[in-house]
Design a protein around this motif. Structure first.
Motif, PDB file in Angstrom:
ATOM      1  N   ASN A  16      49.349  51.315  51.551  1.00  0.00           N
ATOM      2  CA  ASN A  16      49.837  51.461  50.103  1.00  0.00           C
ATOM      3  C   ASN A  16      49.167  52.638  49.538  1.00  0.00           C
ATOM      4  O   ASN A  16      48.205  52.302  49.124  1.00  0.00           O
ATOM      5  CB  ASN A  16      49.740  50.383  49.417  1.00  0.00           C
ATOM      6  CG  ASN A  16      50.273  50.297  47.853  1.00  0.00           C
ATOM      7  OD1 ASN A  16      50.927  51.625  47.484  1.00  0.00           O
ATOM      8  ND2 ASN A  16      49.921  49.713  46.942  1.00  0.00           N
ATOM      9  N   LYS A  32      49.574  54.430  46.913  1.00  0.00           N
ATOM     10  CA  LYS A  32      49.319  54.185  45.312  1.00  0.00           C
ATOM     11  C   LYS A  32      50.061  55.596  44.817  1.00  0.00           C
ATOM     12  O   LYS A  32      50.639  56.415  45.494  1.00  0.00           O
ATOM     13  CB  LYS A  32      48.191  53.540  44.904  1.00  0.00           C
ATOM     14  CG  LYS A  32      47.800  52.269  45.561  1.00  0.00           C
ATOM     15  CD  LYS A  32      46.733  51.687  44.939  1.00  0.00           C
ATOM     16  CE  LYS A  32      46.063  50.468  45.729  1.00  0.00           C
ATOM     17  NZ  LYS A  32      45.744  49.301  44.887  1.00  0.00           N
ATOM     18  N   HIS A  58      54.458  44.705  43.655  1.00  0.00           N
ATOM     19  CA  HIS A  58      53.012  44.943  43.651  1.00  0.00           C
ATOM     20  C   HIS A  58      52.165  44.378  42.251  1.00  0.00           C
ATOM     21  O   HIS A  58      52.847  44.592  41.292  1.00  0.00           O
ATOM     22  CB  HIS A  58      52.638  46.433  43.934  1.00  0.00           C
ATOM     23  CG  HIS A  58      51.326  46.746  44.295  1.00  0.00           C
ATOM     24  ND1 HIS A  58      50.135  46.915  43.218  1.00  0.00           N
ATOM     25  CD2 HIS A  58      50.664  46.769  45.549  1.00  0.00           C
ATOM     26  CE1 HIS A  58      49.110  46.978  43.780  1.00  0.00           C
ATOM     27  NE2 HIS A  58      49.274  46.885  45.265  1.00  0.00           N
ATOM     28  N   GLU A  68      50.256  45.602  40.552  1.00  0.00           N
ATOM     29  CA  GLU A  68      49.904  46.878  39.765  1.00  0.00           C
ATOM     30  C   GLU A  68      51.134  47.065  38.831  1.00  0.00           C
ATOM     31  O   GLU A  68      51.290  47.629  37.697  1.00  0.00           O
ATOM     32  CB  GLU A  68      49.599  48.284  40.412  1.00  0.00           C
ATOM     33  CG  GLU A  68      48.162  47.824  40.636  1.00  0.00           C
ATOM     34  CD  GLU A  68      47.651  48.757  41.864  1.00  0.00           C
ATOM     35  OE1 GLU A  68      48.274  49.858  42.215  1.00  0.00           O
ATOM     36  OE2 GLU A  68      46.445  48.503  42.396  1.00  0.00           O
ATOM     37  N   GLU A  95      48.466  38.983  48.225  1.00  0.00           N
ATOM     38  CA  GLU A  95      47.382  39.841  47.529  1.00  0.00           C
ATOM     39  C   GLU A  95      46.765  39.078  46.519  1.00  0.00           C
ATOM     40  O   GLU A  95      47.373  39.396  45.160  1.00  0.00           O
ATOM     41  CB  GLU A  95      48.186  41.300  47.066  1.00  0.00           C
ATOM     42  CG  GLU A  95      48.771  42.001  48.341  1.00  0.00           C
ATOM     43  CD  GLU A  95      48.731  43.459  47.959  1.00  0.00           C
ATOM     44  OE1 GLU A  95      48.131  44.044  48.838  1.00  0.00           O
ATOM     45  OE2 GLU A  95      49.206  43.851  47.233  1.00  0.00           O
ATOM     46  N   ALA A 132      41.304  40.689  44.072  1.00  0.00           N
ATOM     47  CA  ALA A 132      40.653  41.239  45.441  1.00  0.00           C
ATOM     48  C   ALA A 132      41.220  42.776  45.540  1.00  0.00           C
ATOM     49  O   ALA A 132      40.838  43.548  46.523  1.00  0.00           O
ATOM     50  CB  ALA A 132      41.117  40.526  46.637  1.00  0.00           C
ATOM     51  N   ILE A 133      42.170  43.271  44.662  1.00  0.00           N
ATOM     52  CA  ILE A 133      42.850  44.638  45.139  1.00  0.00           C
ATOM     53  C   ILE A 133      41.982  45.635  44.309  1.00  0.00           C
ATOM     54  O   ILE A 133      41.726  45.660  42.965  1.00  0.00           O
ATOM     55  CB  ILE A 133      44.274  44.337  44.381  1.00  0.00           C
ATOM     56  CG1 ILE A 133      45.155  43.685  45.080  1.00  0.00           C
ATOM     57  CG2 ILE A 133      45.058  45.841  44.500  1.00  0.00           C
ATOM     58  CD1 ILE A 133      46.511  43.418  44.559  1.00  0.00           C
ATOM     59  N   GLY A 134      41.634  46.691  45.151  1.00  0.00           N
ATOM     60  CA  GLY A 134      40.886  47.621  44.652  1.00  0.00           C
ATOM     61  C   GLY A 134      39.429  47.507  44.076  1.00  0.00           C
ATOM     62  O   GLY A 134      38.853  48.247  43.383  1.00  0.00           O
ATOM     63  N   GLY A 163      46.826  41.364  51.742  1.00  0.00           N
ATOM     64  CA  GLY A 163      46.049  42.647  50.983  1.00  0.00           C
ATOM     65  C   GLY A 163      45.195  42.228  50.021  1.00  0.00           C
ATOM     66  O   GLY A 163      45.093  41.201  49.377  1.00  0.00           O
ATOM     67  N   GLY A 164      44.025  43.013  49.967  1.00  0.00           N
ATOM     68  CA  GLY A 164      43.070  43.197  48.880  1.00  0.00           C
ATOM     69  C   GLY A 164      41.628  43.634  49.411  1.00  0.00           C
ATOM     70  O   GLY A 164      40.946  42.644  50.092  1.00  0.00           O
ATOM     71  N   SER A 165      41.259  44.815  49.413  1.00  0.00           N
ATOM     72  CA  SER A 165      40.268  45.336  50.098  1.00  0.00           C
ATOM     73  C   SER A 165      40.088  44.878  51.495  1.00  0.00           C
ATOM     74  O   SER A 165      38.896  44.892  51.713  1.00  0.00           O
ATOM     75  CB  SER A 165      38.899  44.865  49.234  1.00  0.00           C
ATOM     76  OG  SER A 165      39.136  45.393  47.739  1.00  0.00           O
ATOM     77  N   MET A 166      41.192  45.137  52.217  1.00  0.00           N
ATOM     78  CA  MET A 166      40.890  44.891  53.541  1.00  0.00           C
ATOM     79  C   MET A 166      40.521  46.353  54.081  1.00  0.00           C
ATOM     80  O   MET A 166      40.809  47.219  53.713  1.00  0.00           O
ATOM     81  CB  MET A 166      42.161  44.646  54.342  1.00  0.00           C
ATOM     82  CG  MET A 166      41.957  44.169  55.759  1.00  0.00           C
ATOM     83  SD  MET A 166      43.601  44.261  56.750  1.00  0.00           S
ATOM     84  CE  MET A 166      44.178  42.361  56.431  1.00  0.00           C
ATOM     85  N   LEU A 203      48.325  44.690  54.045  1.00  0.00           N
ATOM     86  CA  LEU A 203      48.718  45.655  53.229  1.00  0.00           C
ATOM     87  C   LEU A 203      47.508  46.370  52.634  1.00  0.00           C
ATOM     88  O   LEU A 203      46.721  45.510  52.116  1.00  0.00           O
ATOM     89  CB  LEU A 203      49.616  45.126  52.050  1.00  0.00           C
ATOM     90  CG  LEU A 203      50.312  46.193  50.916  1.00  0.00           C
ATOM     91  CD1 LEU A 203      51.013  47.229  51.637  1.00  0.00           C
ATOM     92  CD2 LEU A 203      50.902  45.432  49.939  1.00  0.00           C
ATOM     93  N   ILE A 204      47.218  47.599  52.948  1.00  0.00           N
ATOM     94  CA  ILE A 204      46.087  48.032  52.834  1.00  0.00           C
ATOM     95  C   ILE A 204      46.077  49.235  51.737  1.00  0.00           C
ATOM     96  O   ILE A 204      46.816  50.290  51.917  1.00  0.00           O
ATOM     97  CB  ILE A 204      45.654  48.828  54.220  1.00  0.00           C
ATOM     98  CG1 ILE A 204      46.039  48.129  55.304  1.00  0.00           C
ATOM     99  CG2 ILE A 204      44.028  49.455  54.184  1.00  0.00           C
ATOM    100  CD1 ILE A 204      45.168  46.627  55.444  1.00  0.00           C
ATOM    101  N   GLY A 205      45.353  49.292  50.718  1.00  0.00           N
ATOM    102  CA  GLY A 205      45.189  50.490  49.715  1.00  0.00           C
ATOM    103  C   GLY A 205      44.314  51.505  49.836  1.00  0.00           C
ATOM    104  O   GLY A 205      44.487  52.313  51.019  1.00  0.00           O
ATOM    105  N   GLY A 206      43.160  51.321  49.405  1.00  0.00           N
ATOM    106  CA  GLY A 206      42.082  52.457  49.635  1.00  0.00           C
ATOM    107  C   GLY A 206      41.835  52.836  51.188  1.00  0.00           C
ATOM    108  O   GLY A 206      41.833  53.936  51.513  1.00  0.00           O
TER     109      GLY A 206
END
Ligand code: PEP
Length: 262
Positions: free
Chosen positions: A13, A15, A98, A100, A170, A174-176, A214-217, A235-238
Protein backbone atom coordinates in the motif's frame (compact mmCIF):
# COMPACT_ATOMS: atom_id res chain seq x y z
CA UNK A 1 6.33 -23.39 9.12
CA UNK A 2 2.92 -22.25 7.99
CA UNK A 3 1.03 -25.39 6.96
CA UNK A 4 -1.84 -23.46 5.38
CA UNK A 5 -3.05 -24.65 1.97
CA UNK A 6 -3.89 -21.03 1.04
CA UNK A 7 -1.61 -19.09 -1.26
CA UNK A 8 -0.49 -15.96 0.57
CA UNK A 9 -0.74 -12.51 -0.96
CA UNK A 10 1.79 -9.77 -0.25
CA UNK A 11 0.28 -6.41 -1.15
CA UNK A 12 2.01 -3.06 -0.98
CA UNK A 13 0.00 0.00 0.00
CA UNK A 14 1.94 2.97 -1.27
CA UNK A 15 -0.49 5.44 0.32
CA UNK A 16 0.06 9.01 -1.02
CA UNK A 17 3.62 8.40 -2.20
CA UNK A 18 5.44 8.34 -5.56
CA UNK A 19 4.62 10.12 -8.79
CA UNK A 20 4.09 8.10 -12.00
CA UNK A 21 7.76 8.14 -12.96
CA UNK A 22 8.82 7.00 -9.52
CA UNK A 23 6.08 4.36 -9.52
CA UNK A 24 7.28 2.88 -12.79
CA UNK A 25 10.89 2.90 -11.58
CA UNK A 26 10.03 1.09 -8.34
CA UNK A 27 8.04 -1.56 -10.18
CA UNK A 28 10.84 -2.07 -12.70
CA UNK A 29 13.28 -2.49 -9.82
CA UNK A 30 10.98 -4.89 -7.94
CA UNK A 31 9.96 -7.04 -10.90
CA UNK A 32 13.08 -9.23 -11.16
CA UNK A 33 13.28 -9.58 -7.39
CA UNK A 34 9.81 -11.14 -7.11
CA UNK A 35 9.61 -12.86 -10.51
CA UNK A 36 9.77 -16.34 -8.99
CA UNK A 37 7.35 -15.65 -6.16
CA UNK A 38 4.96 -18.43 -5.27
CA UNK A 39 2.69 -15.98 -3.47
CA UNK A 40 0.51 -13.26 -4.96
CA UNK A 41 2.24 -9.89 -5.37
CA UNK A 42 0.21 -6.68 -5.55
CA UNK A 43 0.92 -2.95 -5.44
CA UNK A 44 -1.95 -0.65 -4.51
CA UNK A 45 -0.92 2.70 -5.91
CA UNK A 46 -2.26 6.27 -6.01
CA UNK A 47 -4.89 6.77 -8.71
CA UNK A 48 -2.62 8.94 -10.86
CA UNK A 49 0.03 6.19 -10.87
CA UNK A 50 -2.28 3.45 -12.13
CA UNK A 51 -1.47 3.86 -15.79
CA UNK A 52 2.30 3.98 -15.30
CA UNK A 53 2.20 1.12 -12.80
CA UNK A 54 0.16 -1.09 -15.12
CA UNK A 55 2.55 -0.39 -17.99
CA UNK A 56 5.59 -1.11 -15.85
CA UNK A 57 4.09 -4.33 -14.46
CA UNK A 58 2.90 -5.62 -17.83
CA UNK A 59 4.02 -9.20 -18.49
CA UNK A 60 5.10 -9.75 -14.88
CA UNK A 61 3.51 -11.45 -11.88
CA UNK A 62 2.88 -8.09 -10.18
CA UNK A 63 -0.80 -7.12 -10.00
CA UNK A 64 -1.92 -3.54 -9.63
CA UNK A 65 -4.65 -2.12 -7.45
CA UNK A 66 -5.98 1.15 -6.05
CA UNK A 67 -6.47 2.30 -2.47
CA UNK A 68 -10.13 3.31 -2.51
CA UNK A 69 -13.15 3.49 -4.80
CA UNK A 70 -16.57 5.10 -4.75
CA UNK A 71 -19.71 2.97 -4.63
CA UNK A 72 -21.56 4.69 -7.46
CA UNK A 73 -20.66 3.79 -11.03
CA UNK A 74 -20.71 7.39 -12.29
CA UNK A 75 -22.32 10.75 -11.71
CA UNK A 76 -22.03 13.99 -9.80
CA UNK A 77 -19.40 12.91 -7.27
CA UNK A 78 -16.66 15.45 -7.77
CA UNK A 79 -13.23 14.10 -6.94
CA UNK A 80 -14.28 10.46 -6.72
CA UNK A 81 -13.20 7.42 -8.75
CA UNK A 82 -15.57 4.51 -9.37
CA UNK A 83 -14.73 0.84 -9.14
CA UNK A 84 -15.71 0.48 -12.79
CA UNK A 85 -13.16 3.14 -13.76
CA UNK A 86 -10.48 1.20 -11.91
CA UNK A 87 -11.42 -2.01 -13.66
CA UNK A 88 -11.55 -0.29 -17.05
CA UNK A 89 -8.03 1.05 -16.70
CA UNK A 90 -6.80 -2.46 -15.81
CA UNK A 91 -6.59 -2.49 -12.03
CA UNK A 92 -7.43 -5.83 -10.42
CA UNK A 93 -7.46 -4.97 -6.72
CA UNK A 94 -8.75 -2.23 -4.47
CA UNK A 95 -8.28 -1.58 -0.76
CA UNK A 96 -11.45 -0.76 1.17
CA UNK A 97 -11.77 0.36 4.76
CA UNK A 98 -8.15 1.27 5.40
CA UNK A 99 -7.92 2.79 8.87
CA UNK A 100 -6.58 6.03 7.42
CA UNK A 101 -9.74 6.36 5.29
CA UNK A 102 -11.87 5.54 8.32
CA UNK A 103 -10.05 7.94 10.66
CA UNK A 104 -9.26 10.83 8.30
CA UNK A 105 -11.94 10.69 5.60
CA UNK A 106 -15.07 9.58 7.39
CA UNK A 107 -15.37 6.03 6.12
CA UNK A 108 -17.79 3.96 8.22
CA UNK A 109 -18.53 0.24 8.25
CA UNK A 110 -21.52 1.03 6.03
CA UNK A 111 -19.59 3.01 3.40
CA UNK A 112 -16.88 0.36 3.45
CA UNK A 113 -19.58 -2.20 2.69
CA UNK A 114 -20.85 -0.10 -0.22
CA UNK A 115 -17.36 0.38 -1.64
CA UNK A 116 -16.64 -3.34 -1.33
CA UNK A 117 -19.94 -4.23 -2.99
CA UNK A 118 -19.21 -1.89 -5.92
CA UNK A 119 -15.68 -3.25 -6.28
CA UNK A 120 -16.91 -6.83 -6.50
CA UNK A 121 -19.61 -5.83 -8.97
CA UNK A 122 -16.90 -4.25 -11.13
CA UNK A 123 -14.87 -7.47 -11.09
CA UNK A 124 -12.16 -6.30 -8.69
CA UNK A 125 -10.66 -8.21 -5.80
CA UNK A 126 -11.17 -6.37 -2.52
CA UNK A 127 -8.58 -6.01 0.21
CA UNK A 128 -10.87 -5.24 3.14
CA UNK A 129 -9.08 -3.71 6.12
CA UNK A 130 -10.26 -4.20 9.67
CA UNK A 131 -8.53 -3.54 12.96
CA UNK A 132 -8.81 -2.16 16.44
CA UNK A 133 -7.49 0.96 18.14
CA UNK A 134 -5.07 0.56 21.02
CA UNK A 135 -7.74 1.51 23.58
CA UNK A 136 -10.01 -1.19 22.18
CA UNK A 137 -7.25 -3.77 22.56
CA UNK A 138 -6.66 -2.57 26.11
CA UNK A 139 -10.40 -2.90 26.78
CA UNK A 140 -10.18 -6.46 25.48
CA UNK A 141 -12.76 -5.85 22.73
CA UNK A 142 -10.47 -6.46 19.73
CA UNK A 143 -12.38 -9.46 18.47
CA UNK A 144 -15.73 -7.75 18.86
CA UNK A 145 -14.47 -4.76 16.88
CA UNK A 146 -13.03 -6.72 13.98
CA UNK A 147 -15.99 -9.10 13.89
CA UNK A 148 -18.39 -6.15 13.62
CA UNK A 149 -16.30 -4.42 10.95
CA UNK A 150 -16.02 -7.63 8.95
CA UNK A 151 -19.65 -8.65 9.32
CA UNK A 152 -21.03 -5.29 8.20
CA UNK A 153 -18.59 -5.01 5.28
CA UNK A 154 -19.53 -8.48 4.06
CA UNK A 155 -23.29 -8.08 4.33
CA UNK A 156 -24.78 -9.07 0.99
CA UNK A 157 -21.55 -10.64 -0.27
CA UNK A 158 -22.01 -14.26 -1.33
CA UNK A 159 -19.75 -17.21 -0.64
CA UNK A 160 -18.70 -17.21 -4.30
CA UNK A 161 -17.80 -13.52 -4.05
CA UNK A 162 -15.85 -14.10 -0.84
CA UNK A 163 -13.22 -15.77 -3.01
CA UNK A 164 -12.46 -12.24 -4.29
CA UNK A 165 -12.20 -10.73 -0.83
CA UNK A 166 -8.92 -10.63 1.07
CA UNK A 167 -9.27 -9.52 4.65
CA UNK A 168 -6.38 -7.51 6.02
CA UNK A 169 -6.21 -7.53 9.80
CA UNK A 170 -4.48 -4.25 10.61
CA UNK A 171 -4.34 -3.18 14.25
CA UNK A 172 -4.52 0.61 13.95
CA UNK A 173 -1.88 1.09 16.64
CA UNK A 174 0.62 -0.82 14.50
CA UNK A 175 0.14 1.07 11.23
CA UNK A 176 3.02 3.36 10.39
CA UNK A 177 4.15 3.37 14.02
CA UNK A 178 6.92 0.81 13.98
CA UNK A 179 4.93 -1.16 16.54
CA UNK A 180 3.94 -4.62 15.36
CA UNK A 181 1.43 -7.05 16.74
CA UNK A 182 3.13 -10.14 18.05
CA UNK A 183 2.88 -13.14 15.79
CA UNK A 184 0.54 -14.70 18.37
CA UNK A 185 -1.74 -11.64 18.41
CA UNK A 186 -1.88 -11.59 14.60
CA UNK A 187 -2.67 -15.29 14.52
CA UNK A 188 -5.31 -15.07 17.24
CA UNK A 189 -7.27 -12.25 15.60
CA UNK A 190 -6.99 -13.86 12.18
CA UNK A 191 -8.35 -17.06 13.68
CA UNK A 192 -11.25 -15.05 15.12
CA UNK A 193 -11.99 -13.53 11.72
CA UNK A 194 -11.86 -16.97 10.11
CA UNK A 195 -14.27 -18.22 12.76
CA UNK A 196 -16.71 -15.48 11.80
CA UNK A 197 -16.32 -16.40 8.12
CA UNK A 198 -17.15 -19.97 9.07
CA UNK A 199 -20.34 -18.81 10.81
CA UNK A 200 -21.32 -16.67 7.82
CA UNK A 201 -20.23 -18.84 4.91
CA UNK A 202 -19.40 -22.33 6.19
CA UNK A 203 -16.10 -23.98 6.95
CA UNK A 204 -14.90 -24.58 3.40
CA UNK A 205 -15.24 -20.90 2.43
CA UNK A 206 -13.60 -19.83 5.68
CA UNK A 207 -10.71 -22.24 5.16
CA UNK A 208 -10.13 -20.82 1.69
CA UNK A 209 -10.19 -17.15 2.69
CA UNK A 210 -6.95 -15.18 2.59
CA UNK A 211 -6.40 -13.17 5.78
CA UNK A 212 -3.41 -10.85 5.74
CA UNK A 213 -1.67 -9.09 8.59
CA UNK A 214 -0.76 -5.42 8.22
CA UNK A 215 0.99 -3.03 10.60
CA UNK A 216 4.69 -2.24 10.34
CA UNK A 217 5.51 -5.55 8.71
CA UNK A 218 9.05 -5.37 7.43
CA UNK A 219 11.92 -7.50 6.19
CA UNK A 220 13.00 -8.28 9.76
CA UNK A 221 9.67 -9.32 11.30
CA UNK A 222 7.88 -10.80 8.29
CA UNK A 223 9.08 -14.37 8.71
CA UNK A 224 7.65 -14.84 12.20
CA UNK A 225 4.31 -13.20 11.32
CA UNK A 226 3.93 -15.13 8.06
CA UNK A 227 4.81 -18.43 9.74
CA UNK A 228 1.54 -18.23 11.68
CA UNK A 229 -1.00 -20.72 10.36
CA UNK A 230 -3.84 -18.18 10.18
CA UNK A 231 -1.77 -15.40 8.55
CA UNK A 232 -1.87 -15.59 4.76
CA UNK A 233 0.32 -12.72 3.69
CA UNK A 234 0.63 -9.06 4.45
CA UNK A 235 -0.52 -5.57 3.61
CA UNK A 236 2.66 -3.55 3.64
CA UNK A 237 2.88 0.22 3.87
CA UNK A 238 6.31 1.79 4.44
CA UNK A 239 8.34 -1.28 3.53
CA UNK A 240 6.61 -1.57 0.15
CA UNK A 241 8.35 1.60 -0.99
CA UNK A 242 11.74 -0.10 -1.03
CA UNK A 243 12.20 -2.85 -3.60
CA UNK A 244 14.66 -4.90 -1.54
CA UNK A 245 12.55 -4.76 1.63
CA UNK A 246 9.35 -5.64 -0.20
CA UNK A 247 11.09 -8.49 -2.03
CA UNK A 248 12.41 -9.80 1.28
CA UNK A 249 8.84 -9.95 2.61
CA UNK A 250 7.72 -11.78 -0.52
CA UNK A 251 10.59 -14.24 -0.01
CA UNK A 252 9.53 -14.70 3.63
CA UNK A 253 5.98 -15.50 2.50
CA UNK A 254 7.30 -18.07 0.08
CA UNK A 255 9.60 -19.62 2.68
CA UNK A 256 6.77 -19.78 5.22
CA UNK A 257 4.70 -22.08 3.06
CA UNK A 258 7.14 -23.94 0.86
CA UNK A 259 6.55 -27.33 2.43
CA UNK A 260 2.79 -27.09 2.63
CA UNK A 261 2.27 -25.88 -0.94
CA UNK A 262 5.02 -27.95 -2.58
C1 PEP B 1 -0.80 0.01 5.76
O1 PEP B 1 -0.75 1.13 5.27
O2 PEP B 1 -1.75 -0.74 5.52
C2 PEP B 1 0.31 -0.41 6.62
C3 PEP B 1 0.26 -1.60 7.18
O3 PEP B 1 1.33 0.49 6.79
P1 PEP B 1 2.73 0.19 7.52
O4 PEP B 1 3.25 -1.11 6.97
O5 PEP B 1 3.61 1.34 7.13
O6 PEP B 1 2.46 0.09 8.97
Amino acid sequence: MNQSPRTPVIAGNWKMNLNPGEAAALIRETKPLVADAGCGVVFCVPFVDLHAALEAARGSNIKIGAQNCHWEEKGAFTGEISARMLRDIGAEYVITGHSERRALFGDTNETVARRSRAALDAGLTVILCVGEYLEQRQQDITLEVVRTQTKIALAGISAAELARVIIAYEPVWAIGTGLTATAEQANEVSRGIRGLLGELYGQASADGAVIQYGGSMNAANAASLLAQPEVDGGLIGGASLKAADFAAIVAAADASGTASRA
